[in-house]
Design an enzyme around this catalytic site. Structure first.
Site: not given
Ligand code: UD1
Length: 334
Positions: A151, A147, A122
């Site tokens: 990795k 987690y 990842s």
């Molecule tokens: C997360 C994990 C990453 C993991 C991946 C797969 C973290 C910091 N990283 O990635 O290690 O490999 O999931 O499961 O947790 N967001 C919103 N609202 C929401 C959900 C997300 O605004 O309800 C935003 C988050 O703040 C982020 C973006 O969307 O900026 C992507 O979030 P997400 O899909 O959870 O992925 P990551 O955080 O990048």
């Protein structure tokens, strides 16, 4: 052998492998997936993959699978626990599952003449990179969660095992943010309970299952203040695995362990993604800006040049098409 082959990325990869002519054995304990995914894979490809309900922590069970399918030449290892928040609550479960499964596989591979392994890593290993877009040469930062640490440690376990003289080859694929579903809408992401990831939350909100999407922060140092990620279509990601597996089988590797970023090279903010979803689907999304989520990286996107040049692989599906596929999938669920 595809471990975690009934899961989200695993199932899409099984489809691409079969469509490239490979015979696939899925090994999955169904802890976070459903057995009928095998039926859906068969509906797409016309070929039923072999399926063994085995936990990769069960070394004897895994050994029996290798004995039952003596022609297995490669392993793609997806099976793992993947919820960041849960890993903070249950670190030992994460270390046991994610490290133990890989160790069992590595121990069994030479015994059964398995040439290579592709490991699901990842971009989380980079933390917040100092330079963007991030290349494979960027330093590994201290993991933000158990987690993320699994990795990093698993990458090191593979490196150390190969350095010890083990007769195996490996490719570590560092995924950015996989999203979307198969164009047939027969397979896709099946989040367990309230989705933690952005796109399933978006599609469930659009479907009325969730009332409102929370956008976590608009005060980041980015053009619109929301976080930036590199969202990659799960089918493009699946294809990278087929190419990587072929690279191992054709002995094209420059080193016994190779690392590739698997991303598009384009950063997209949360608000841009919300807008793209509305454009792609015509559905208005109910969202509001809330505070930052603990542990979030501000911005990250890939430099995918190595994968582009060395693997000859590109992620070229437009974001709106990807989001339309996620919506089509959601509509089959709700
Ligand atoms: C997360 C994990 C990453 C993991 C991946 C797969 C973290 C910091 N990283 O990635 O290690 O490999 O999931 O499961 O947790 N967001 C919103 N609202 C929401 C959900 C997300 O605004 O309800 C935003 C988050 O703040 C982020 C973006 O969307 O900026 C992507 O979030 P997400 O899909 O959870 O992925 P990551 O955080 O990048």
């Amino acid at each position: 052998m595809v471990t975690g082959g009934t899961g989200y990325i695993g199932s899409h990869t099984v489809v691409e492998l079969q469509q490239s002519g490979y015979e696939v054995v899925i090994v999955d304990n169904l802890s976070n997936s459903r057995a009928d995914v095998v039926d859906h894979i068969e509906q797409i490809t016309g070929i039923r993959p072999a399926f063994e309900k085995v936990d990769c922590l069960d070394s004897e069970g895994l050994d029996a699978v290798f004995r039952k399918y003596p022609n297995v030449k490669g392993v793609i290892h997806f099976a793992a626990s993947k919820a960041v928040g849960e890993s903070v609550q249950k670190p030992l479960m994460y270390y046991r599952n994610n490290l133990g499964s890989l160790i069992n596989l590595l121990e069994l591979m030479p015994k059964h003449g398995v040439e290579g392994i592709i490991f699901s890593s990842s971009c989380t290993v980079y933390g917040q990179p100092d330079v963007l877009p991030v290349t494979e040469a960027a330093p590994i930062k201290k993991a933000e969660s158990p987690y993320g640490n699994t990795k990093q440690v698993n990458e090191e376990i593979i490196q150390d095992f190969v350095a010890s003289g083990a007769p195996i080859n490996a490719i570590l694929l560092r995924y950015f943010n996989p999203i979307g579903a198969h164009p047939t809408a027969l397979i896709g992401e099946l989040p367990n309970g309230v989705p933690q990831n952005l796109v399933p939350y978006v599609t469930q909100t659009a479907a009325g299952i969730r009332q409102q999407l929370s956008v976590f922060g608009n005060d980041y140092d980015t053009p619109d203040g929301s976080c930036i990620r590199d969202y990659i279509y799960v089918v493009d990601l699946a294809k990278a695995h087929v190419i990587a597996m072929e690279r191992i089988f054709q002995h094209k590797q420059e080193k016994q362990v190779e690392v590739f970023n698997v991303g598009t090279g384009h950063g997209v903010s949360v608000l841009e993604l919300v807008n793209a979803f509305e454009r792609a689907t015509g559905v208005k999304l109910n969202y509001r800006i809330v505070g930052r989520r603990a542990g979030d990286i501000e911005k990250i996107w890939a430099n995918p040049e190595r994968a582009n040049k060395v693997l000859g692989w590109h992620a070229d599906t437009p974001l709106e098409d990807i989001l339309a596929s996620a919506w089509k999938w959601q509509c089959t669920l709700s």
